[in-house]
Design a protein around this motif. Structure first.
Motif, PDB file in Angstrom:
ATOM      1  N   VAL A 137      -4.396 -60.374 -49.942  1.00 44.70           N
ATOM      2  CA  VAL A 137      -3.798 -60.958 -50.935  1.00 44.70           C
ATOM      3  C   VAL A 137      -4.589 -61.850 -51.860  1.00 44.70           C
ATOM      4  N   LEU A 138      -5.461 -62.540 -51.299  1.00 44.41           N
ATOM      5  CA  LEU A 138      -6.281 -63.448 -51.982  1.00 44.41           C
ATOM      6  C   LEU A 138      -7.318 -63.066 -52.755  1.00 44.41           C
ATOM      7  N   SER A 139      -7.666 -61.641 -52.487  1.00 42.55           N
ATOM      8  CA  SER A 139      -8.738 -60.999 -53.301  1.00 42.55           C
ATOM      9  C   SER A 139      -7.915 -60.110 -54.540  1.00 42.55           C
ATOM     10  N   ALA A 140      -6.711 -59.757 -54.326  1.00 38.26           N
ATOM     11  CA  ALA A 140      -6.221 -58.776 -55.378  1.00 38.26           C
ATOM     12  C   ALA A 140      -4.502 -58.934 -55.213  1.00 38.26           C
ATOM     13  N   LEU A 141      -4.055 -60.250 -55.757  1.00 37.76           N
ATOM     14  CA  LEU A 141      -2.752 -60.458 -55.716  1.00 37.76           C
ATOM     15  C   LEU A 141      -1.869 -59.238 -56.633  1.00 37.76           C
ATOM     16  N   GLU A 142      -2.181 -58.804 -57.415  1.00 39.48           N
ATOM     17  CA  GLU A 142      -1.469 -57.844 -57.962  1.00 39.48           C
ATOM     18  C   GLU A 142      -1.094 -56.492 -57.306  1.00 39.48           C
ATOM     19  N   VAL A 143      -2.118 -56.419 -56.466  1.00 37.51           N
ATOM     20  CA  VAL A 143      -2.120 -55.018 -55.656  1.00 37.51           C
ATOM     21  C   VAL A 143      -1.384 -55.216 -54.163  1.00 37.51           C
ATOM     22  N   PHE A 144      -1.655 -56.455 -53.474  1.00 39.56           N
ATOM     23  CA  PHE A 144      -1.354 -56.710 -52.127  1.00 39.56           C
ATOM     24  C   PHE A 144      -0.258 -57.861 -52.013  1.00 39.56           C
ATOM     25  N   ASP A 145       0.644 -57.923 -51.209  1.00 43.45           N
ATOM     26  CA  ASP A 145       1.429 -58.879 -50.683  1.00 43.45           C
ATOM     27  C   ASP A 145       1.624 -58.863 -49.216  1.00 43.45           C
ATOM     28  N   GLN A 146       2.235 -59.908 -48.530  1.00 40.99           N
ATOM     29  CA  GLN A 146       2.464 -59.881 -47.225  1.00 40.99           C
ATOM     30  C   GLN A 146       3.985 -60.103 -46.829  1.00 40.99           C
ATOM     31  N   ARG A 147       4.370 -59.220 -45.821  1.00 38.96           N
ATOM     32  CA  ARG A 147       5.814 -59.383 -45.420  1.00 38.96           C
ATOM     33  C   ARG A 147       5.954 -60.791 -44.836  1.00 38.96           C
ATOM     34  N   ASP A 148       7.115 -61.549 -45.260  1.00 38.90           N
ATOM     35  CA  ASP A 148       7.406 -62.850 -44.652  1.00 38.90           C
ATOM     36  C   ASP A 148       7.706 -63.053 -43.317  1.00 38.90           C
ATOM     37  N   GLU A 149       8.066 -61.999 -42.644  1.00 39.46           N
ATOM     38  CA  GLU A 149       8.530 -62.117 -41.356  1.00 39.46           C
ATOM     39  C   GLU A 149       7.203 -61.932 -40.316  1.00 39.46           C
ATOM     40  N   ASP A 150       6.151 -61.192 -40.608  1.00 44.97           N
ATOM     41  CA  ASP A 150       5.076 -61.224 -39.983  1.00 44.97           C
ATOM     42  C   ASP A 150       3.702 -61.099 -40.569  1.00 44.97           C
ATOM     43  N   GLY A 151       3.813 -61.134 -41.858  1.00 45.25           N
ATOM     44  CA  GLY A 151       2.244 -61.344 -42.600  1.00 45.25           C
ATOM     45  C   GLY A 151       1.677 -60.020 -42.856  1.00 45.25           C
ATOM     46  N   VAL A 152       2.128 -58.817 -42.254  1.00 47.40           N
ATOM     47  CA  VAL A 152       1.683 -57.520 -42.435  1.00 47.40           C
ATOM     48  C   VAL A 152       1.669 -57.145 -44.018  1.00 47.40           C
ATOM     49  N   VAL A 153       0.379 -56.491 -44.316  1.00 48.03           N
ATOM     50  CA  VAL A 153       0.456 -55.996 -45.747  1.00 48.03           C
ATOM     51  C   VAL A 153       1.282 -55.353 -46.140  1.00 48.03           C
ATOM     52  N   VAL A 154       1.738 -55.666 -47.441  1.00 47.12           N
ATOM     53  CA  VAL A 154       2.748 -54.762 -48.267  1.00 47.12           C
ATOM     54  C   VAL A 154       1.749 -54.197 -49.640  1.00 47.12           C
ATOM     55  N   LEU A 155       1.851 -53.025 -49.728  1.00 45.71           N
ATOM     56  CA  LEU A 155       0.965 -52.377 -50.896  1.00 45.71           C
ATOM     57  C   LEU A 155       1.971 -52.363 -52.093  1.00 45.71           C
ATOM     58  N   LEU A 156       1.773 -53.259 -53.135  1.00 46.91           N
ATOM     59  CA  LEU A 156       2.277 -53.384 -54.349  1.00 46.91           C
ATOM     60  C   LEU A 156       2.090 -52.276 -55.386  1.00 46.91           C
ATOM     61  N   ASP A 157       0.891 -51.666 -55.599  1.00 50.31           N
ATOM     62  CA  ASP A 157       0.381 -50.769 -56.211  1.00 50.31           C
ATOM     63  C   ASP A 157      -0.686 -49.991 -55.899  1.00 50.31           C
ATOM     64  N   ALA A 158      -0.248 -48.745 -55.359  1.00 48.85           N
ATOM     65  CA  ALA A 158      -1.172 -47.867 -54.725  1.00 48.85           C
ATOM     66  C   ALA A 158      -2.220 -47.049 -55.777  1.00 48.85           C
ATOM     67  N   GLU A 159      -1.844 -47.362 -57.124  1.00 47.08           N
ATOM     68  CA  GLU A 159      -2.860 -46.767 -58.167  1.00 47.08           C
ATOM     69  C   GLU A 159      -3.230 -47.666 -59.059  1.00 47.08           C
ATOM     70  N   PRO A 160      -4.086 -48.912 -58.647  1.00 51.09           N
ATOM     71  CA  PRO A 160      -3.992 -49.958 -59.632  1.00 51.09           C
ATOM     72  C   PRO A 160      -4.809 -49.559 -60.763  1.00 51.09           C
ATOM     73  N   ALA A 161      -4.596 -50.318 -61.959  1.00 49.49           N
ATOM     74  CA  ALA A 161      -5.379 -50.230 -63.137  1.00 49.49           C
ATOM     75  C   ALA A 161      -6.898 -50.564 -62.820  1.00 49.49           C
TER      76      ALA A 161
END
Length: 63
Positions: A17-41
């Motif tokens: 998330v710190l490296s690519a905020l537009e592509v990754f996020d974390q689930r609130d409950e456990d911090g596991v990665v959430v992929l926001l954009d599988a095919e980033p620009a």
């Protein structure tokens, strides 16, 4: 670029998330990665490669 994440490997460090905020996020409950954009620009590719390198669990891959 196609981004893949393995949620089972993720340790919730948040480095991606710190490296690519537009592509990754974390689930609130456990911090596991959430992929926001599988095919980033193209302008985000360097940030995604950095996220791959800094992930302590090797949970992110690209093709």
């Amino acid at each position: 670029m196609k981004v893949f994440v393995d949620e089972d490997k993720c340790c919730g460090a948040g480095s991606c998330v710190l490296s690519a905020l537009e592509v990754f996020d974390q689930r609130d409950e456990d911090g596991v990665v959430v992929l926001l954009d599988a095919e980033p620009a193209e302008h985000l590719h360097a940030a995604v490669h950095e996220a791959v390198q800094v992930c302590p669990a090797a949970a992110i891959t690209v093709a």
